[in-house]
Design a protein around this motif. Structure first.
Motif, PDB file in Angstrom:
ATOM      1  N   GLN A 106      -4.669  -6.254  72.092  1.00 21.87           N
ATOM      2  CA  GLN A 106      -3.414  -7.412  72.667  1.00 21.87           C
ATOM      3  C   GLN A 106      -3.189  -6.625  73.720  1.00 21.87           C
ATOM      4  N   THR A 107      -2.363  -5.637  72.784  1.00 22.77           N
ATOM      5  CA  THR A 107      -1.362  -4.091  73.262  1.00 22.77           C
ATOM      6  C   THR A 107      -2.874  -3.842  75.038  1.00 22.77           C
ATOM      7  N   LEU A 108      -4.361  -3.484  74.722  1.00 27.71           N
ATOM      8  CA  LEU A 108      -4.708  -3.009  75.180  1.00 27.71           C
ATOM      9  C   LEU A 108      -5.439  -3.522  76.510  1.00 27.71           C
ATOM     10  N   LEU A 109      -5.125  -5.454  76.127  1.00 27.00           N
ATOM     11  CA  LEU A 109      -5.471  -6.528  77.057  1.00 27.00           C
ATOM     12  C   LEU A 109      -4.391  -6.502  77.962  1.00 27.00           C
ATOM     13  N   ASP A 110      -3.235  -6.119  77.490  1.00 28.64           N
ATOM     14  CA  ASP A 110      -2.134  -6.310  78.080  1.00 28.64           C
ATOM     15  C   ASP A 110      -2.161  -4.651  79.111  1.00 28.64           C
ATOM     16  N   LYS A 111      -2.603  -3.814  78.965  1.00 34.12           N
ATOM     17  CA  LYS A 111      -2.416  -2.302  79.884  1.00 34.12           C
ATOM     18  C   LYS A 111      -3.962  -2.378  80.287  1.00 34.12           C
ATOM     19  N   ILE A 112      -4.731  -3.050  80.491  1.00 30.24           N
ATOM     20  CA  ILE A 112      -6.067  -3.443  81.387  1.00 30.24           C
ATOM     21  C   ILE A 112      -5.216  -4.125  82.590  1.00 30.24           C
ATOM     22  N   GLU A 113      -4.650  -4.762  81.857  1.00 31.90           N
ATOM     23  CA  GLU A 113      -3.864  -5.438  83.146  1.00 31.90           C
ATOM     24  C   GLU A 113      -2.861  -5.174  84.071  1.00 31.90           C
ATOM     25  N   HIS A 114      -2.298  -4.040  83.923  1.00 28.17           N
ATOM     26  CA  HIS A 114      -1.135  -2.972  84.314  1.00 28.17           C
ATOM     27  C   HIS A 114      -2.449  -2.509  85.376  1.00 28.17           C
ATOM     28  N   TYR A 115      -3.463  -1.568  84.752  1.00 29.15           N
ATOM     29  CA  TYR A 115      -3.590  -0.725  85.437  1.00 29.15           C
ATOM     30  C   TYR A 115      -5.097  -1.396  85.891  1.00 29.15           C
ATOM     31  N   THR A 116      -5.791  -2.311  85.779  1.00 30.37           N
ATOM     32  CA  THR A 116      -6.694  -3.051  87.378  1.00 30.37           C
ATOM     33  C   THR A 116      -6.002  -2.746  88.046  1.00 30.37           C
ATOM     34  N   PHE A 117      -4.745  -3.561  87.724  1.00 35.44           N
ATOM     35  CA  PHE A 117      -3.756  -4.073  89.275  1.00 35.44           C
ATOM     36  C   PHE A 117      -3.430  -2.239  90.237  1.00 35.44           C
ATOM     37  N   THR A 118      -2.458  -1.594  88.859  1.00 38.31           N
ATOM     38  CA  THR A 118      -1.911  -0.551  89.894  1.00 38.31           C
ATOM     39  C   THR A 118      -2.994   0.415  89.960  1.00 38.31           C
ATOM     40  N   GLY A 119      -4.646   1.214  89.494  1.00 42.79           N
ATOM     41  CA  GLY A 119      -5.299   1.455  89.866  1.00 42.79           C
ATOM     42  C   GLY A 119      -5.620   0.728  91.755  1.00 42.79           C
ATOM     43  N   LEU A 120      -5.866  -0.438  91.938  1.00 47.07           N
ATOM     44  CA  LEU A 120      -6.158  -0.663  93.348  1.00 47.07           C
ATOM     45  C   LEU A 120      -5.536  -0.674  94.091  1.00 47.07           C
ATOM     46  N   ILE A 121      -4.399  -0.679  93.784  1.00 44.55           N
ATOM     47  CA  ILE A 121      -2.813  -0.658  94.727  1.00 44.55           C
ATOM     48  C   ILE A 121      -2.437   1.012  94.986  1.00 44.55           C
ATOM     49  N   SER A 122      -3.516   1.344  94.666  1.00 45.84           N
ATOM     50  CA  SER A 122      -2.706   2.899  94.460  1.00 45.84           C
ATOM     51  C   SER A 122      -3.279   3.245  96.007  1.00 45.84           C
ATOM     52  N   PRO A 123      -2.528   4.088  97.181  1.00 48.17           N
ATOM     53  CA  PRO A 123      -2.901   4.868  98.383  1.00 48.17           C
ATOM     54  C   PRO A 123      -3.496   5.865  97.575  1.00 48.17           C
ATOM     55  N   ALA A 124      -3.823   6.448  96.141  1.00 45.85           N
ATOM     56  CA  ALA A 124      -5.193   8.029  96.780  1.00 45.85           C
ATOM     57  C   ALA A 124      -6.421   7.185  95.637  1.00 45.85           C
ATOM     58  N   LEU A 125      -5.987   6.114  95.813  1.00 47.44           N
ATOM     59  CA  LEU A 125      -7.321   5.432  94.986  1.00 47.44           C
ATOM     60  C   LEU A 125      -9.583   6.276  96.028  1.00 47.44           C
ATOM     61  N   PRO A 126     -10.161   6.932  95.341  1.00 46.41           N
ATOM     62  CA  PRO A 126     -11.434   7.138  96.584  1.00 46.41           C
ATOM     63  C   PRO A 126     -12.039   6.333  97.159  1.00 46.41           C
ATOM     64  N   PHE A 127     -12.282   5.707  95.644  1.00 46.73           N
ATOM     65  CA  PHE A 127     -13.298   4.289  96.344  1.00 46.73           C
ATOM     66  C   PHE A 127     -12.548   2.820  95.606  1.00 46.73           C
ATOM     67  N   TYR A 128     -13.642   2.210  95.882  1.00 46.26           N
ATOM     68  CA  TYR A 128     -12.844   0.667  94.911  1.00 46.26           C
ATOM     69  C   TYR A 128     -14.062  -0.037  95.036  1.00 46.26           C
ATOM     70  N   ILE A 129     -14.786   0.858  95.083  1.00 47.31           N
ATOM     71  CA  ILE A 129     -16.537  -0.208  94.578  1.00 47.31           C
ATOM     72  C   ILE A 129     -17.671   0.953  94.013  1.00 47.31           C
ATOM     73  N   LYS A 130     -18.035   2.703  95.109  1.00 51.01           N
ATOM     74  CA  LYS A 130     -18.013   3.145  94.696  1.00 51.01           C
ATOM     75  C   LYS A 130     -18.524   3.800  93.403  1.00 51.01           C
ATOM     76  N   ASP A 131     -19.235   3.586  93.003  1.00 52.98           N
ATOM     77  CA  ASP A 131     -19.656   5.258  92.152  1.00 52.98           C
ATOM     78  C   ASP A 131     -19.079   4.377  90.248  1.00 52.98           C
ATOM     79  N   SER A 132     -18.769   2.990  90.781  1.00 49.80           N
ATOM     80  CA  SER A 132     -17.916   2.380  89.898  1.00 49.80           C
ATOM     81  C   SER A 132     -16.789   3.492  89.233  1.00 49.80           C
ATOM     82  N   THR A 133     -16.091   3.854  90.799  1.00 47.94           N
ATOM     83  CA  THR A 133     -15.147   4.643  90.409  1.00 47.94           C
ATOM     84  C   THR A 133     -13.332   4.294  89.599  1.00 47.94           C
ATOM     85  N   PRO A 134     -13.002   2.844  90.215  1.00 49.08           N
ATOM     86  CA  PRO A 134     -12.510   2.327  88.931  1.00 49.08           C
ATOM     87  C   PRO A 134     -12.493   2.413  87.973  1.00 49.08           C
TER      88      PRO A 134
END
Length: 357
Positions: free
Chosen positions: A133-161
């Motif tokens: 459950q802890t890992l599930l919760d962290k996946i929820e947090h970081y799949t979200f913060t990763g995509l709203i990050s202004p530093a994210l290089p790509f959203y799809i390309k090269d499976s970057t996220p």
């Protein structure tokens, strides 16, 4: 002629079978180990045993178990060598070679039952593993913060996220993505799939929010969902970012100027895609990735140039959708929270510990 993808095994016939090369050496009345001359299976009497000289004698009084056992033992030895059995297995096969046909059937059934018991011990252990459950919760947090990050290089390309999120999880084994889980392909694939699915879900939520923020007049004509037409309201960039941040309220994401600039860029690309006929068939996220790639390529040696472009796009967004009151809607100098810092750092190429922020 079709290509055969599997090897053809050598023809193997037990001594005494009609196709064995030495069959002609047997006397006419002698019975082989599995069949009589007329095709019927011979079997010993109930009272017979593997050591009884008369147990396998069917038609010829001089043909007993001793010679038949010797022939089958030789075949067992050659078979053991052919399939490279271990010494212990070879000895057991040699013993089985001296069994009568009914005894071999019982022995085979016992081995199958033993194998079934072992499978029951192994399979439930694999099936019972679930993502902690802890890992599930962290996946929820970081799949979200990763995509709203202004530093994210790509959203799809090269499976970057996906790579970024998996790197963050690996950096924190205490959350549940341990070396044991990482080295277990089935478990690691399960975690990776969960990350991939949640990223897909969150991209869809972000895309919908951006589309609706363009206002009702820019909604696609093929969008027949009345609920979406009703929800479409022109929003200034801070309100848009606040709505997106609230999509995962437990993360408590902080809306920053940098986040606003990134989403002004994302909204600009979406508007261009809807207004330019040549982009009618384009897919949104791949188009965003292409534009980000072009932007970085153009100002590869001049980071200030990228900042200048994004600032200009943010100013244009304020002009088109309304300039928010920064004092009321966005705290001056607002800083990202710990989870956002971890995501921003990962997007920039370094993985930091969440507890350090």
């Amino acid at each position: 002629m079709s290509l055969q993808l599997f090897p053809t095994p050598p023809s193997i016939s037990p001594p005494g079978s009609p196709h064995h090369s030495q069959t002609g050496n047997l006397s006419e009345g002698q019975v082989d180990l599995s069949q009589s001359g007329d095709g019927e299976r011979s079997s010993p009497s109930p009272a017979s045993s593997p050591g009884d000289d008369n147990s396998l004698t069917a038609h010829h009084p001089r043909t007993g178990n001793k010679r038949a056992a010797e022939d089958l033992t030789q075949f067992a030895v050659s078979t053991s060598r052919r399939v490279r059995l271990k010494k212990s297995a070879e000895k057991e096969l040699n013993l089985v070679a001296k069994f009568s046909a009914p005894q071999r059937e019982i022995w085979t059934a016992a081995q199958i039952l033993k194998l079934h018991d072992r499978l029951e011990e192994i399979q439930p252990a694999e099936a019972k593993w679930k993502i902690p459950q802890t890992l599930l919760d962290k996946i929820e947090h970081y799949t979200f913060t990763g995509l709203i990050s202004p530093a994210l290089p790509f959203y799809i390309k090269d499976s970057t996220p996906i790579k970024l999120i998996m790197g963050i999880l690996e950096k924190h084994p205490a959350w549940g993505y341990t070396k044991e889980v990482k080295n277990d392909k089935s478990k690691a694939d399960m975690v990776k799939l969960r990350v991939q699915v949640r990223l897909t879900d969150r991209r869809a939520v972000i895309k919908k929010a951006i589309l609706l923020s363009l206002g009702p007049e820019l909604q696609p004509r093929n969008n027949t969902a009345s609920s979406k037409r009703v929800e479409a309201v022109r929003l200034d960039i801070v309100k848009l970012c606040t709505i997106i941040a609230n999509e995962h309220s437990s993360t408590e994401a902080v809306v920053t100027v940098q986040m606003c600039a990134r989403f002004a860029f994302l909204r600009h690309v979406f508007m261009q895609m809807l207004q330019k006929p040549e982009l009618a068939d384009a897919s949104y996220w791949p188009l965003v990735d292409k534009q980000l790639d072009l932007l970085r390529g153009q100002y590869m040696d001049n980071p200030d140039g990228i900042t200048c472009v994004l600032t200009m796009m943010l100013n244009n967004d304020w002009h088109d959708y309304g300039q928010p009151d920064i004092r009321d809607d966005l705290e001056a100098g607002a800083m990202p929270n710990a989870k956002q810092v971890v995501a921003d750092s990962a997007a920039g190429g370094s993985f930091v510990d969440e507890d350090d922020h």
